[in-house]
Scaffold this active site. Structure first.
Site, short mmCIF file in Angstrom:
data_model
loop_
_atom_site.label_atom_id
_atom_site.label_comp_id
_atom_site.label_asym_id
_atom_site.label_seq_id
_atom_site.Cartn_x
_atom_site.Cartn_y
_atom_site.Cartn_z
CD GLN A 107 -2.65 -1.15 2.61
OE1 GLN A 107 -2.16 -1.72 3.58
NE2 GLN A 107 -3.82 -0.54 2.68
CB VAL A 109 3.03 6.10 -2.53
CG1 VAL A 109 1.56 5.73 -2.61
CG2 VAL A 109 3.28 7.08 -1.39
CG HIS A 125 -2.86 2.76 -1.92
ND1 HIS A 125 -2.81 2.66 -0.55
CD2 HIS A 125 -4.03 2.17 -2.29
CE1 HIS A 125 -3.89 2.04 -0.11
NE2 HIS A 125 -4.64 1.73 -1.14
CB SER A 203 -4.52 0.28 9.82
OG SER A 203 -5.15 0.63 8.59
#
Length: 262
Positions: A107, A109, A125, A203
């Site tokens: 996730q 970047v 992402h 998370s």
């Protein structure tokens, strides 16, 4: 210094990883935070303390003030350039070497996985290092880093597209945008066919990316979670390893391969 965990959950995780043949590693913001990369939950400083990070990460914000948003992403990109891969990133690359065909889905970047030696991570992402035209979507080169970046940040007008002259935008997924179809398809396919998914520092709250570990679990794969805190993924994880990725992942790799060899 954090202690190396030697406990029953680690042994259970090592047994699962040692017998796995189709592995997916799924990483989130906690992984990069251990290298000093700020997360969206961290307080902003300098120019950016006047702004809500989530309010800057939207197509609407870029249309309203391209220089402000481009400047913020340049500040973030330079922060990543100053960071270094941590032992957790190196351990992921080691798993990929030990288990051929391992798919890394992130996730994040940043480019810390690449710099640690992981080939071709799937960036759900997007990436700070893959800008593209806001008009025609043509890939654009990353800006020259020679000028450096003020610690407090600055407004920077984005470059124009070489093809259509529209402003170049950061190559990340903003709030309200869909994930890149090819990356999402690759991630879902990998999660659907793996026999073990290792989720690290995420998370479990950001959808649709948070579905990836759940897809693997629903289709019978074992899920190992590495996280210092409890998350919504606790319930689907066969083993929960509490601790920092930079400590737990090298210990896991050692338990599987170094310890077994000894």
């Amino acid at each position: 210094m954090d202690s190396i965990p030697v406990d029953q959950p680690l042994r259970e995780a090592a047994a699962l990883l040692g017998q796995a043949r189709r592995v997916v590693v799924f990483t989130g913001a906690g992984m990069s935070a251990e290298s000093g990369v700020p997360t969206f939950r961290d307080a902003l400083t300098g120019l950016w303390q006047r702004y809500d990070a989530q309010a800057l990460a939207t197509p609407e914000a870029f249309r309203a003030d391209p220089a402000l948003v481009w400047g913020w992403y340049e500040w973030r990109r330079h922060a990543v350039r100053r960071a270094r891969p941590n032992p957790g990133h190196l351990a992921v690359a080691a798993i990929q070497t030990r288990v051929p065909g391992t798919v890394l889905i992130t996730q994040n970047v940043d480019d810390l996985h690449e710099r640690a030696g992981s080939p071709d991570p799937v960036h759900l992402h997007g990436s700070l290092f893959a800008p593209r035209c806001s008009g025609c979507a043509r890939p654009a080169p990353s800006p020259d880093d020679a000028a450096g970046e003020p610690a407090d940040g600055r407004r920077v007008p984005p470059p124009g597209c070489a093809r259509c002259a529209a402003p170049v935008r950061p190559g990340v997924v903003w709030f309200g945008e869909a994930l890149p179809p090819e990356a999402l398809e690759t991630a879902v396919e990998a999660a659907s066919s793996c026999d073990l998914l290792l989720t690290v520092g995420t998370s479990g709250l950001v959808y649709p990316a948070a579905e990836i570990p759940q897809v693997a679990a629903r289709l019978g794969a074992a899920v190992i979670q590495v996280n210092p805190e409890q998350t919504p993924l606790d319930g689907i994880a066969e083993v929960n390893l509490r601790g920092a990725a930079a400590v737990v992942l090298p210990a896991l790799v050692d338990a599987v391969w170094v310890g077994a060899a000894g």
